[in-house]
Motif scaffolding. Structure first.
Motif, PDB file in Angstrom:
ATOM      1  N   ASP A 100      -1.387   4.207   5.476  1.00 29.33           N
ATOM      2  CA  ASP A 100      -0.592   3.488   4.473  1.00 29.33           C
ATOM      3  C   ASP A 100      -0.810   1.994   4.703  1.00 29.33           C
ATOM      4  N   VAL A 101      -1.342   1.327   3.697  1.00 31.00           N
ATOM      5  CA  VAL A 101      -1.763  -0.068   3.865  1.00 31.00           C
ATOM      6  C   VAL A 101      -0.580  -0.958   4.258  1.00 31.00           C
ATOM      7  N   ASN A 102       0.509  -0.867   3.517  1.00 34.16           N
ATOM      8  CA  ASN A 102       1.646  -1.760   3.790  1.00 34.16           C
ATOM      9  C   ASN A 102       2.269  -1.487   5.158  1.00 34.16           C
ATOM     10  N   GLU A 103       2.311  -0.212   5.535  1.00 34.04           N
ATOM     11  CA  GLU A 103       2.885   0.134   6.833  1.00 34.04           C
ATOM     12  C   GLU A 103       2.030  -0.433   7.968  1.00 34.04           C
ATOM     13  N   THR A 104       0.710  -0.292   7.836  1.00 35.41           N
ATOM     14  CA  THR A 104      -0.185  -0.805   8.879  1.00 35.41           C
ATOM     15  C   THR A 104      -0.064  -2.326   8.994  1.00 35.41           C
ATOM     16  N   ILE A 105       0.056  -2.980   7.849  1.00 35.41           N
ATOM     17  CA  ILE A 105       0.190  -4.450   7.863  1.00 35.41           C
ATOM     18  C   ILE A 105       1.489  -4.849   8.568  1.00 35.41           C
ATOM     19  N   ARG A 106       2.567  -4.150   8.236  1.00 30.43           N
ATOM     20  CA  ARG A 106       3.862  -4.465   8.877  1.00 30.43           C
ATOM     21  C   ARG A 106       3.831  -4.200  10.371  1.00 30.43           C
ATOM     22  N   LYS A 107       3.203  -3.082  10.758  1.00 27.07           N
ATOM     23  CA  LYS A 107       3.110  -2.747  12.189  1.00 27.07           C
ATOM     24  C   LYS A 107       2.315  -3.796  12.949  1.00 27.07           C
ATOM     25  N   ALA A 108       1.368  -4.442  12.259  1.00 33.29           N
ATOM     26  CA  ALA A 108       0.560  -5.480  12.903  1.00 33.29           C
ATOM     27  C   ALA A 108       1.337  -6.793  13.018  1.00 33.29           C
ATOM     28  N   GLY A 109       2.561  -6.807  12.534  1.00 31.28           N
ATOM     29  CA  GLY A 109       3.407  -7.995  12.680  1.00 31.28           C
ATOM     30  C   GLY A 109       3.252  -9.008  11.568  1.00 31.28           C
ATOM     31  N   ILE A 110       2.594  -8.600  10.498  1.00 30.48           N
ATOM     32  CA  ILE A 110       2.427  -9.520   9.366  1.00 30.48           C
ATOM     33  C   ILE A 110       3.533  -9.237   8.357  1.00 30.48           C
ATOM     34  N   LYS A 111       4.458 -10.176   8.245  1.00 32.82           N
ATOM     35  CA  LYS A 111       5.669  -9.957   7.452  1.00 32.82           C
ATOM     36  C   LYS A 111       5.388 -10.016   5.951  1.00 32.82           C
ATOM     37  N   ASN A 112       4.576 -11.006   5.549  1.00 32.07           N
ATOM     38  CA  ASN A 112       4.360 -11.207   4.108  1.00 32.07           C
ATOM     39  C   ASN A 112       2.877 -11.482   3.851  1.00 32.07           C
ATOM     40  N   VAL A 113       2.299 -10.787   2.876  1.00 31.55           N
ATOM     41  CA  VAL A 113       0.905 -11.064   2.495  1.00 31.55           C
ATOM     42  C   VAL A 113       0.948 -12.098   1.376  1.00 31.55           C
ATOM     43  N   ASP A 114       0.443 -13.291   1.675  1.00 36.66           N
ATOM     44  CA  ASP A 114       0.633 -14.431   0.768  1.00 36.66           C
ATOM     45  C   ASP A 114      -0.454 -14.563  -0.290  1.00 36.66           C
ATOM     46  N   ARG A 115      -1.696 -14.289   0.084  1.00 42.24           N
ATOM     47  CA  ARG A 115      -2.824 -14.484  -0.846  1.00 42.24           C
ATOM     48  C   ARG A 115      -3.679 -13.227  -0.802  1.00 42.24           C
ATOM     49  N   LEU A 116      -4.050 -12.731  -1.981  1.00 44.53           N
ATOM     50  CA  LEU A 116      -4.852 -11.499  -2.030  1.00 44.53           C
ATOM     51  C   LEU A 116      -5.989 -11.686  -3.019  1.00 44.53           C
ATOM     52  N   ILE A 117      -7.163 -11.180  -2.645  1.00 47.64           N
ATOM     53  CA  ILE A 117      -8.272 -11.279  -3.575  1.00 47.64           C
ATOM     54  C   ILE A 117      -8.940  -9.918  -3.737  1.00 47.64           C
ATOM     55  N   GLU A 118      -9.049  -9.493  -4.989  1.00 50.17           N
ATOM     56  CA  GLU A 118      -9.580  -8.178  -5.327  1.00 50.17           C
ATOM     57  C   GLU A 118     -11.082  -8.316  -5.561  1.00 50.17           C
ATOM     58  N   CYS A 119     -11.899  -7.637  -4.762  1.00 49.47           N
ATOM     59  CA  CYS A 119     -13.356  -7.810  -4.820  1.00 49.47           C
ATOM     60  C   CYS A 119     -14.065  -6.487  -5.110  1.00 49.47           C
ATOM     61  N   VAL A 120     -13.424  -5.623  -5.900  1.00 51.83           N
ATOM     62  CA  VAL A 120     -14.023  -4.327  -6.234  1.00 51.83           C
ATOM     63  C   VAL A 120     -14.196  -4.197  -7.748  1.00 51.83           C
ATOM     64  N   GLY A 121     -13.107  -4.413  -8.479  1.00 53.35           N
ATOM     65  CA  GLY A 121     -13.158  -4.303  -9.940  1.00 53.35           C
ATOM     66  C   GLY A 121     -12.909  -2.893 -10.445  1.00 53.35           C
ATOM     67  N   ALA A 122     -12.449  -1.997  -9.562  1.00 54.32           N
ATOM     68  CA  ALA A 122     -12.126  -0.629  -9.994  1.00 54.32           C
ATOM     69  C   ALA A 122     -10.666  -0.583 -10.448  1.00 54.32           C
ATOM     70  N   LYS A 123     -10.371   0.359 -11.318  1.00 51.27           N
ATOM     71  CA  LYS A 123      -9.000   0.512 -11.834  1.00 51.27           C
ATOM     72  C   LYS A 123      -8.003   0.670 -10.688  1.00 51.27           C
ATOM     73  N   VAL A 124      -8.315   1.561  -9.758  1.00 44.49           N
ATOM     74  CA  VAL A 124      -7.358   1.886  -8.690  1.00 44.49           C
ATOM     75  C   VAL A 124      -7.104   0.693  -7.774  1.00 44.49           C
ATOM     76  N   THR A 125      -8.150  -0.073  -7.448  1.00 44.89           N
ATOM     77  CA  THR A 125      -7.956  -1.221  -6.552  1.00 44.89           C
ATOM     78  C   THR A 125      -7.197  -2.340  -7.271  1.00 44.89           C
TER      79      THR A 125
END
Ligand SMILES: [Zn+2]
Ligand SMILES: [Zn+2]
Length: 336
Positions: A214-239
């Motif tokens: 689970d992406v959000n769970e793994t990020i939280r477990k790594a101690g990262i509270k908030n994801v501030d900037r995101l860049i989508e580099c696939v272009g698929a519907k699901v991503t």
């Protein structure tokens, strides 16, 4: 001249094609290398690239080569110069150009059809290469210039955490630039487990495989509270759908991957509202070509980090019909 020509959707062949005409302000470039772009795949499959496709047309726009001839008004280039060219021409005179939005030019057009022996762009689109930069690497100026515009749109601030979704050639270039300037954690989300090592080696702090965790769970477990900037580099519907779920509060998302209007992503508007998201796009490469040349020359971005192979035009035709190498990274055609 020999060229890899798209005659129509799914109709691709290496064949003879008329040489482009050399205008008085044009530069005739003997193409040495031309990269394969995701938009070339879109065009092969009957979709538009950055612009509508007019058949028949040679594919490719990510080139490097050597000047073969110059038009009579050209003063800054001479036969034998090593060059690359920005494929996106803008007029400099329309409403948008005069407002500085040259990528929105009303008269804009593509001036490089690069999987061919020759291209003849206008001189203002041609750039000199430093002696130390190889022609192979210089063919990556165009994709890197688009990456740099995307990163300008992302506008990372000091201390921001950044998430890159997709570690293809584009995502890898994003990572290389971001890793050199970072002051917060970088997260790479990618389904190919084989790319974990590369991601961490190039400066990612966390690699998350959404097929296994689970992406959000793994990020939280790594101690990262908030994801501030995101860049989508696939272009698929699901991503393009999932990136909204990965975004933190008040985050900025850049949709860099080219979507498909025939199969658009769901827009989770309520979630975007609750998190007060800013969602941006990135269109081509205004004023970033020289910066891309410099970054390749300084080694900020290293082509070997995302190169999957250098192949012939005939092999490129096969690669586009049945993608193999391009699933792993960048594929470049060697023209001569
Ligand atoms: Zn491209
Ligand atoms: Zn214009």
């Amino acid at each position: 001249m020999k060229a890899l020509v798209l005659n129509g959707p799914k109709d691709l062949e290496v064949r003879d094609f008329p040489q482009p005409a050399l205008a008085d302000d044009g530069v005739k470039i003997a193409v040495h290398y031309c990269g394969l772009c995701g938009t070339d795949m879109h065009k092969y499959n009957g979709r538009a690239g950055s612009r509508k496709v007019i058949y028949p047309v040679p594919l490719g726009h990510e080139i490097s080569g050597i000047v073969e001839a110059v038009g009579k008004n050209v003063t800054d280039f001479k036969v034998g110069d090593r060059v690359t060219a920005d494929p996106n021409w803008s007029c400099g005179k329309c409403f948008y150009c005069r407002k500085g939005m040259i990528n929105m030019c009303e008269n804009g057009r593509g001036v490089v059809k690069g999987m061919a022996e020759y291209v003849c762009p206008p001189q203002e689109n041609v750039y000199h290469l430093p002696d130390e930069l190889s022609l192979r690497d210089a063919s990556m100026v165009e994709p890197l210039s688009c990456v740099l515009h995307g990163l300008k749109q992302l506008d990372v601030k000091l201390g921001d955490s950044v998430l890159i979704l997709g570690l293809g050639a584009i995502g890898t270039m994003m990572l290389e630039v971001l890793a050199k300037t970072k002051s917060g954690p970088i997260i790479v989300v990618e389904t190919q487990e084989a790319k974990r090592e590369t991601a961490l080696k190039l400066g990612a702090d966390l690699f998350v495989n959404p097929l296994n965790e689970d992406v959000n769970e793994t990020i939280r477990k790594a101690g990262i509270k908030n994801v501030d900037r995101l860049i989508e580099c696939v272009g698929a519907k699901v991503t393009m759908e999932n990136i909204i779920h990965y975004a933190g509060k008040c985050a900025t998302i850049v949709m860099f991957g080219v979507g498909d209007d025939a199969n658009p992503p769901l827009y989770y508007s309520y979630e975007a509202f609750q998190k007060e998201l800013t969602i941006k796009n990135s269109f081509v490469n205004p004023h970033t070509s020289q910066m891309a040349i410099d970054m390749l020359n300084y080694g900020v971005v290293k082509v070997d980090d995302f190169l999957a192979g250098v192949i012939s035009l005939e092999e490129m035709a096969e690669e586009i019909r049945n993608p193999n190498l391009s699933r792993k990274g960048k594929v470049i055609a060697r023209i001569r």
